[in-house]
Enzyme design. Sequence first.
Site, short mmCIF file in Angstrom:
data_model
loop_
_atom_site.label_atom_id
_atom_site.label_comp_id
_atom_site.label_asym_id
_atom_site.label_seq_id
_atom_site.Cartn_x
_atom_site.Cartn_y
_atom_site.Cartn_z
N GLY A 252 0.70 -1.15 0.05
CA GLY A 252 -0.03 -0.02 0.06
C GLY A 252 0.81 1.07 0.08
O GLY A 252 2.04 1.34 0.45
N GLY B 242 1.67 5.23 1.28
CA GLY B 242 1.52 5.76 2.60
C GLY B 242 2.65 5.51 3.26
O GLY B 242 2.58 6.04 4.77
N HIS B 243 3.37 4.88 3.00
CA HIS B 243 4.79 4.53 3.73
C HIS B 243 6.00 5.18 3.22
O HIS B 243 7.01 4.66 3.53
CB HIS B 243 4.76 3.04 3.84
CG HIS B 243 3.60 2.19 4.28
ND1 HIS B 243 3.15 2.34 5.47
CD2 HIS B 243 2.89 1.26 3.72
CE1 HIS B 243 1.98 1.62 5.59
NE2 HIS B 243 1.85 1.10 4.44
N LYS C 54 6.05 -7.94 2.22
CA LYS C 54 5.69 -7.63 3.60
C LYS C 54 4.43 -8.60 4.21
O LYS C 54 3.71 -8.78 3.27
CB LYS C 54 5.24 -6.09 4.12
CG LYS C 54 6.40 -5.20 3.75
CD LYS C 54 6.02 -3.87 3.93
CE LYS C 54 4.94 -3.19 3.65
NZ LYS C 54 4.90 -3.07 2.13
N ASP D 61 -1.20 -8.66 0.52
CA ASP D 61 0.03 -8.61 0.12
C ASP D 61 0.58 -10.00 -0.38
O ASP D 61 0.90 -10.34 -1.47
CB ASP D 61 1.13 -7.72 0.62
CG ASP D 61 1.06 -6.35 0.75
OD1 ASP D 61 -0.16 -5.78 0.68
OD2 ASP D 61 1.90 -5.70 1.11
N HIS E 285 -0.28 0.34 9.80
CA HIS E 285 -1.69 0.91 9.20
C HIS E 285 -2.30 1.41 10.52
O HIS E 285 -3.72 1.48 10.41
CB HIS E 285 -2.21 -0.21 8.30
CG HIS E 285 -1.46 -0.74 7.49
ND1 HIS E 285 -0.75 -1.99 7.88
CD2 HIS E 285 -0.77 -0.43 6.10
CE1 HIS E 285 -0.13 -2.49 6.48
NE2 HIS E 285 -0.08 -1.46 5.68
#
Lengths: 357, 357
Positions: free
Chosen positions: B54, B56-57, B105, B110, B219
């Site tokens: 995702g 946002g990291h 991860k 994922d 998250h």
Amino acid sequence: MKKLINQVEDFVRESLEGMAAAHPELVRVHLDPNYVVRADAPVVGKVALVSGGGSGHEPMHAGFVGRGMLDAACPGEVFTSPTPDQLLEAARAVHGGAGVLNIVKNYSGDVMNFEMAAELAAAEGISVANILIDDDVAVRDSLYTQGRRGVGTTVLAEKICGAAAERGYDLDRLAALCRKTNAAGRSMGMALTSCTVPARGSPTFDLGADEMEIGIGIHGEPGRQRLPLPAADAVSEMLATAILQDPAYSRVAREWDRSASAWQDIELVDEPLKAGDTVLAFVNSMGGTPLAELYVVYRKLAEVCRKHRVEIVRSWVGPYITSLEMQGVSITLLRLDDELTGLWDDPVLTPALRWGA
Amino acid sequence: MKKLINQVEDFVRESLEGMAAAHPELVRVHLDPNYVVRADAPVVGKVALVSGGGSGHEPMHAGFVGRGMLDAACPGEVFTSPTPDQLLEAARAVHGGAGVLNIVKNYSGDVMNFEMAAELAAAEGISVANILIDDDVAVRDSLYTQGRRGVGTTVLAEKICGAAAERGYDLDRLAALCRKTNAAGRSMGMALTSCTVPARGSPTFDLGADEMEIGIGIHGEPGRQRLPLPAADAVSEMLATAILQDPAYSRVAREWDRSASAWQDIELVDEPLKAGDTVLAFVNSMGGTPLAELYVVYRKLAEVCRKHRVEIVRSWVGPYITSLEMQGVSITLLRLDDELTGLWDDPVLTPALRWGA
């Protein structure tokens, strides 16, 4: 106040101790007074480059100490100028016989203390030049500042002049380069949220849930205006346009005349950016704004520059001159020529910036 | 929600477009499906290293694409897994004839999508290995995850395996190295504040004014417990102690058996850290925590490691695996040997990490 600190009064010291523990091969940290020097200081025969200012803007300045950038950084307490004694001790620690160039952000406290330190150093036979950075186009005569504030161009000048000192520029040539870099750089920032200074414990200012402050300073000083927060593109365009349309800027700078051992006023004019210029584009986080948002801002900045026929040939995106955890962004455009481009590309080896080395 | 974005649905794409504009010499960005590849991809004869997850990291993963690290990164929407199609297209774009190693991860979405992509690639004659990162000692079987979550060790594995691929490791040797790196790494994080996912528009969770969540996921998944926020030293000690005292960790990993063209279960055991080990210490910002606070955390971490006779020989401090604007920190300790240390030190040239090149 939610922060990862212990006692408020220990914050700066403990952060420096952590830095010393993390990077012993790059820097040495001296405490009380606090300053950080490159591990191999003093470098004999090289002009020593020194900067400093209040803490809370990390990695600036201590993160930029090392080969190819600063010889010393003097962190004051959070948002508080370092003292003349502190600056003098740092100058002594890094002076390698070729003089010291101080890069000074234009805040009244910093200017005063760097001037006193320069006089004290000169009295000890250390040649010193102080060059002021005053690149913030947002406002004149803000809180803490006469004239324009010193912001993003500071770290660009530290990189460029650090490389030049490494190449062997003498003090006069390095001072001229720093003056030129400052004249070539223009910045403006904005904030979505306030930061909280640890010693105060509450936000420096209040912003409404949908408001932003445009033209803010790196200590939360008032900017141009408060506006409802628009889309990122509008923010980026506002900042970029203010920078690109900024007219010639004339002012008088006070510099130390080494032959006369006295301060001298010199007139400086910064020429505006214009079509055909090539620039370094620097999109900076104020601390709390994540990288993904910086790239959204960069995207629009690149478009605005294209429209003005200003060509971006170098870019730098990240949190490099921050205001604690403040959310917000600043843009700096630096007009490049071959000299500045080459020096920007030179190797650097510091805790926060490391390339080609 | 205060963010520098335009339309929520355009955030990831526009951020990638900004990245493409800022670093054309390092990366190429493909949109719809979204993936980022190094500018010179595919590199013939080299194993291609791919990661994703995702958005946002940031800078993970796209910021780590380039020579000496990843060949491709596949960003999903914010906190949302990339799709199998997207992963397959990225694999095709970077496959240089020597196979593809996917660093995954451990999040259920994922894992599932990387497995589907691996089968699709294998059906096209591309040799693929998927190695899972599951280094978070905080909890087992968290929200979104069976087993342990994959956090800080991910980016260390990307650096180390990226260097090894550059040196010419073949796919089997590289997969073994990635497995070993994962087994050598342990992490734990904490949060002072929640982040806000743009599509949701409000904080993921609520934390009281004086509370922290210890053991949180990237998250915002629940951690071990909520506690009153103590001094930074206590936070650092809690995280470090949990990592240092973590016992041997056994589990079954599912890996693609290329000779049988089928998934195979293999048993893995991660040995605990012990006195006499040398480690890389990684102190990471969750996004909103400034660098000066990371160094305060590092200071205590160094002290705790000394007490456990674990020697820190490499350090890394900064925002490298983040959760949007979340305030908080994570610690990763990676047990080093000569192979891992040498690969960590190898040159790297990516948007977010660049040294020796």
